[in-house]
Design an enzyme around this catalytic site. Structure first.
Site, PDB file in Angstrom:
ATOM      1  NE  ARG A   1      -4.141  -2.474   2.569  1.00 11.90           N
ATOM      2  CZ  ARG A   1      -2.992  -3.472   3.613  1.00 11.90           C
ATOM      3  NH1 ARG A   1      -2.302  -3.399   3.651  1.00 11.90           N
ATOM      4  NH2 ARG A   1      -4.287  -4.914   3.182  1.00 11.90           N
TER       5      ARG A   1
ATOM      6  CE  LYS B   1      -6.407  -0.570   4.595  1.00 13.75           C
ATOM      7  NZ  LYS B   1      -7.636  -0.633   3.883  1.00 13.75           N
TER       8      LYS B   1
ATOM      9  CG  HIS C   1      -4.327   0.372  -4.000  1.00 17.27           C
ATOM     10  ND1 HIS C   1      -4.156   0.671  -2.644  1.00 17.27           N
ATOM     11  CD2 HIS C   1      -5.243  -0.390  -4.084  1.00 17.27           C
ATOM     12  CE1 HIS C   1      -3.957  -0.329  -1.812  1.00 17.27           C
ATOM     13  NE2 HIS C   1      -4.916  -0.444  -2.896  1.00 17.27           N
TER      14      HIS C   1
ATOM     15  NE  ARG D   1      -2.687  -3.410  -0.766  1.00 12.76           N
ATOM     16  CZ  ARG D   1      -2.352  -4.545  -0.460  1.00 12.76           C
ATOM     17  NH1 ARG D   1      -1.055  -4.793   0.116  1.00 12.76           N
ATOM     18  NH2 ARG D   1      -3.029  -4.697   0.117  1.00 12.76           N
TER      19      ARG D   1
ATOM     20  CG  HIS E   1      -6.162  -8.671   1.119  1.00  8.74           C
ATOM     21  ND1 HIS E   1      -5.808  -9.057  -0.553  1.00  8.74           N
ATOM     22  CD2 HIS E   1      -5.336  -7.716   1.225  1.00  8.74           C
ATOM     23  CE1 HIS E   1      -5.880  -8.036  -1.104  1.00  8.74           C
ATOM     24  NE2 HIS E   1      -5.867  -7.115  -0.737  1.00  8.74           N
TER      25      HIS E   1
ATOM     26  CE1 TYR F   1      -6.010  -7.972  -7.535  1.00 10.90           C
ATOM     27  CE2 TYR F   1      -5.869  -8.701  -4.989  1.00 10.90           C
ATOM     28  CZ  TYR F   1      -6.159  -7.642  -6.030  1.00 10.90           C
ATOM     29  OH  TYR F   1      -5.548  -6.324  -5.633  1.00 10.90           O
TER      30      TYR F   1
END
Length: 301
Positions: free
Chosen positions: A148, A172, A244, A247, A270, A279
């Site tokens: 990120r 995160k 992004h 990424r 994630h 994806y």
């Protein structure tokens, strides 16, 4: 109890209890602040007294601003989170947003660059000056490691293991993950550290931060956006590219080349495999194009 007081409490709740990122907190507060402005001018509804009909009226007025469906959906999520918090704190007995439904959104397929377009962007970098070489290194890290933009701008040199070839990423919610570092990307980072970065200004406060601006401070997210937008234009690519996008390209190219979805999930950081599964939809879209373009039944006779 005022809106101002509850917004401040909600901010602390998101920051310290939910461990949300600064940008996410900012978005939530911005959305709830719009409701605050509406409530304070429309019969002075407080967080305790505002009801479902009042909030529906607010959302109807908001819809007149021609906001995208995705923005409207995020706003509803923000309001739900705020009133869930008030219920948890026993400030309200009911949640007036419980019956709200956001606009129906289709599957969001993130845009990804082809390897050819990535090479075009890299070719557009001016390598005749130190900042250009830094920009090349940033793009290689974004694409080569799938970070990120906030993770890249906060990346510490002390969190790069050149011997074992991995990055320690503080992602995160304070979650830490380890991302493999390709030998190719490792060499570019080393070269930048030993040359352009070493020869430029370094603010002592940011001495361990990898990417610095011309004043020796940590480079900002906004500056990275500006740099990539400029390079995309120079490369002649007619797409809305952001940090992004690299990424997304990282994950898409791994998926297309047979990487296991669980490994991609781990590298992207994630928390849910559902997020990574987007994806697989990208792959399905590509397969659909192949069928439409190559199957005999779909060819013009």
């Amino acid at each position: 109890m005022t809106w101002k007081e509850k917004l401040k409490d909600f901010q602390n709740y998101l920051k310290f209890e939910k461990n949300f990122e600064k940008n996410t907190i900012s978005s939530y507060l911005s959305d709830v602040s719009k409701l605050k402005s509406f409530a304070e001018t429309d019969d002075q509804f407080s967080p305790e007294t505002i009801n479902y009909e009042n909030i529906q009226h607010f959302l109807f007025e908001l819809s007149k601003e021609n906001l995208s469906e995705r923005t409207q959906a995020r706003c509803i999520s923000s309001l739900k989170a705020f009133f869930n918090y008030l219920v948890e704190e026993e400030i309200r007995a009911d949640n007036p947003t419980a019956l709200l439904e956001g606009p129906k959104l289709g599957i969001y397929l993130p845009d990804a660059l082809s390897l050819e377009n990535i090479e075009k962007i890299i070719a557009a970098v001016d390598l005749s000056n130190p900042l250009g070489k830094r920009n090349l290194c940033m793009i290689e890290v974004l694409y080569g490691c799938g970070l990120r933009v906030s993770e890249m701008t906060g990346l510490k040199i002390s969190n790069i293991n050149f011997k074992e070839l991995y990055l320690r990423i503080e992602g995160k919610g304070g979650k830490t993950r380890f991302v493999p570092l390709a030998e190719f990307t490792s060499k570019i980072i080393k070269n930048y550290i030993n040359n352009e970065r070493a020869e430029g200004k370094i603010n002592e406060k940011f001495s361990d931060i990898l990417f610095l601006n011309r004043r020796g401070n940590a480079i900002t997210r906004n500056m990275v956006f500006i740099i990539i937008k400029d390079l995309t234009e120079k490369a002649g690519i007619k797409k809305n590219i952001s940090p992004h996008t690299f990424r997304h390209s990282f994950a898409t190219h791994l998926m297309q080349n047979g990487a296991d979805l669980r490994y991609i999930q781990e590298m992207l950081g994630h928390s849910s495999i559902t997020t990574t599964e987007i994806y697989t939809h990208l792959d399905t879209e590509e397969l659909r194009d192949v069928i439409l373009n190559c199957h005999p039944r779909n060819k013009n006779k």
